[in-house]
Every structure is written in C-alpha cells, then in structure tokens.
Design an enzyme around this catalytic site. Sequence first.
Site, PDB file in Angstrom:
ATOM      1  N   ASP A  82       0.648  -1.183  -0.073  1.00  6.30           N
ATOM      2  CA  ASP A  82       0.089   0.051   0.159  1.00  6.30           C
ATOM      3  C   ASP A  82       0.890   1.119   0.019  1.00  6.30           C
ATOM      4  OD1 ASP A  82      -2.409  -1.258  -0.051  1.00  6.30           O
ATOM      5  OD2 ASP A  82      -2.779  -1.193   1.917  1.00  6.30           O
TER       6      ASP A  82
ATOM      7  N   LYS B 199      -3.534   3.267  -2.738  1.00  4.21           N
ATOM      8  CA  LYS B 199      -4.890   4.170  -3.065  1.00  4.21           C
ATOM      9  C   LYS B 199      -4.617   5.588  -2.293  1.00  4.21           C
ATOM     10  CE  LYS B 199      -8.127   0.337  -3.341  1.00  4.21           C
ATOM     11  NZ  LYS B 199      -7.088  -0.664  -3.067  1.00  4.21           N
TER      12      LYS B 199
ATOM     13  N   MET C 159      -9.485   9.035   9.179  1.00  5.52           N
ATOM     14  CA  MET C 159     -10.191   9.976   8.534  1.00  5.52           C
ATOM     15  C   MET C 159      -9.430  10.627   7.507  1.00  5.52           C
ATOM     16  SD  MET C 159     -10.658  12.890  11.305  1.00  5.52           S
ATOM     17  CE  MET C 159     -11.301  13.937  10.042  1.00  5.52           C
TER      18      MET C 159
END
Length: 489
Positions: free
Chosen positions: A266, A288, A401
């Site tokens: 990742d 991502k 978040m």
Amino acid sequence: MFADLHGRRVLVVGGGEVAERKVRLLREAGARVELVARELCSPELAAWAAAAPADPRVAGTDAHGAAESDAAPGPVCWRAREFEDARLEGVALVVAATSDAALNERVAAAARARGLFCNVVDDAARSGFIVPAIVDRSPLVIAISSGGVAPVLARLVRERIETLIDESYGALARLLEAWRGRIRRALPEVAARRRFYEAALHGRVAGLVRRRRNAAADEELGRALAEPAAAPAGSVVLVGAGPGDPGLLTLNGLRALQSADVILHDRLVSDEVLALARRDATRIPVGKAARAHSVPQERIHALMLEHARAGRRVVRLKGGDPFVFGRGGEELEFLARHGIPFEVVPGVTAALACGAYAGVPLTHRDYARSLSLVTAHCGEAADGLDWATLARPGQTLALYMGVAALASVGDRLVAHGRAASTPVAIVEHGSRPDQRVTLATLGELAEVARGGDVQSPALLIVGEVAALAGTLHWYGAPPRQWQALRRVA
C-alpha cells in the site's frame, strides 16, 4: 572488511596492547604480520614474534602463497624499530596502532600515496578501512561497524548477536558448503534452490546440527535432495505493516517479508518497512489515494491470483492492521473463492500506535469507559454513522479519516451533544520521524481544518484522554497547542 589475507603480508606499526588486538585478528585470518615498533610492550606480541619462523616470507604457505591450513595462524615477525616508507613495499594492508598521533598520520599518508588501505586505530578520519566488531561462527562471520564513530555501540550490538547466533551456525555453514556443488547441480533453478535451503535451515537439518548430530544431518540433507521436487505451491500472506515505524512490524511479519517472492504494498507502507524485505523480491505498489491515481481493488485481486497461481509466495503488505478499515477481509474472501492458501499476520493499527506515540492512553480509567474505532473518510460513510452514540461523554473516539472530513466530524459531534470543549488530538504521520501532534478542542476543529495545515495520514483522537498528550508526550516534537498557534497567527 572481508579480505583474503592468507599468506599475504600485513604491516602493523605499534607494539602495545592495541597492536596486539589487531595482530590477533590478522593472525586468525592467516596473514603474515610484520611488526614495526621501538619495543614490544605486549608479552603476547613478543611471544608470537619469538615463535616466528626464520623466513616469514615462505613459512606457513604453499607454492601459490595460500595458507596451508585455514586453522593455522599466520606468523608474526618483528622487522624493524623505526617506520620507513620502504616498509610498505609489497604489503597488502597497513595498520597504524601507536600512541603517537604524528607517527600514525605519517604511516597513513605513506599508505595513501601507494594506494594501500590503512587502518589508524581509533581514528576513523585517517583510516582507509575500519576493523569491525565481529561474531565469528566460521565460515559464517558477522561484521558490525558504526563507521568508527561509536565502537562501544558496535561491541554492544555484537554481544546481542552473540546470544542469538550459537556455535551450531558454523557447523551448519560447513555442511552446506560441502553440499553446495551437489545442490546446485540438482536444483539449477534459483527459486527452487532457495526454497530447498530455507527448508533445510528451518527444518530437521538445522535441528540435528544444533544437537551435534552432524552425520545424521548429512544424511537428512541427502535424503531431502533426493526426493522429487514438488511443484511450488503459491500462497498469500496478508501482513499488517503497522503505521510506519519499522520497529512496530511483528516478528512474523518480518519473516513473511524475508521469504516473499512478490510484495504488493500500500501507499502508506513506509520505505523503512519495505527495506526489511528480501532484496530480490518483486515489489508492486498498489496504493490508493484520494483524488490521485489509485489501483482498483479488482486489480489487486487479479495480481494476487496471478502470482499465487504461478507458484510464488505473495505478501500483501497493508498499512496498520489489515482487518481494521483495511479491506483485508474482502481480499481473503476473494482468495478463498479461488482456492488460494492464505495466512494473516496482524499489524499494530494506527489508533493504538498514534495514541501511544502521542502520549494518549486511549482507555485511561479516569476518563474513558470505552473506545470506538471509527472511519469517516467520506461524506457517504459519515452519513451512516450513529453520531448520537458517538457523541456520548465518557468515551474515546479514534477516527481514521481524510483531512477533508475534519471540520465535518467536529460539527456533527457537537450537534449531537458532545461538549465543544472536549479535548482532541490530531496525530499526523504517527510513529514516523515527522510525526506532528496538534491539541485543540472539538469546537476548534473547523478552524484547525482551515488553518492548521493538517497533512494525511492523520488520526483524530476525541475525548478527555487527548489532553494528556501535553504532559505524557515522549516521541518527537512536543504537541502544538492550537490556541497558542492562533495567537501567534
């Protein structure tokens, strides 16, 4: 420095205890040591010099200059009392080990002029090479160096390694050396050979050697090599890389990285964690990022399937913990549907790491009766949350978040009854060298979002425990107080 010194001349200038330590290492390497010293203050040096053969240029070597026996220490000859540049002719290596700094500098300068490597003891600036601390399990030798800046630290590391690598490793290395040619002929393909070695090192062969059953270990190695090699079976290991600090990677995670053929990693996996992987593993970034190029989840599934079906060991390396907002469950469901074997290695999730590294005890019993891990990366996800429950007092919220959601989270919690004065801590790049913590209140979040220059990845901690970061911080820079920043602005 790994150098073949068998039968080669090495000049050592000095006759004291320091010179003795260097000469001992050189003798063990089979070198022909020539000493230059006004006197031999070390009894050991004097004894070695007294035992030297009449002609040190030929004694102890065969016709080609190689040592007759690896176990035979090289000779030591006391050649002269004063150093002269001519002493450097024909030597392979030079060591200046006197207490006279000027003499050491002269020896080093003369060596440099002739293109020779010279070690000036305890003087890294003048040295062309440094003698490391070593763990000797010959033929396995481990060298530890601090670049000359902290030799005591290097010795401490050596002591740690000495306790981990027992004497059996030397016997195991000798066994593998004896079998090396036969193994290469039987297994010409590199990947198959590597798997064979790993099975031997982690299986019965190593255990037999450790129990000093060397003959049985030899037989076991031959039996394993004679067995027909099965087609390699591919598999996937889902590994949590933690939030960034490589020290938070688990031991099982490290083992998986060391044995991987392919690593799908990742964006949030740190370079320091990736550096722990096997060097020849294929690394494929599949990260991502909001409003940036991303690898679709379907493509990640396809890559795992492709490489596993090709017989490769795949590590799917995910930031934090793969089962905490990491889509690890989706990936395992895909693998299960296609019959691909898999394992899971949990990682330290961001909430735990950021809380610990920021000095925020998430469940301090005086302030929090519960802990909720919540994701609020986008408006759609935030709309589905039970904000009334999350706004109840006496609990800690750890919100994974996007930075864009910062103001919205504060507004929603206050609107549902959480006091605007509730402390919050925003932890950016938690556990990494550039970690930054900002302390504010729930009512100030919108203002922080506008003017605080908050960078992803960031974790928001809401609750009375957040205020403890002001006194319990221990890692990196002290927390920033938003009120103080606002006054300065």
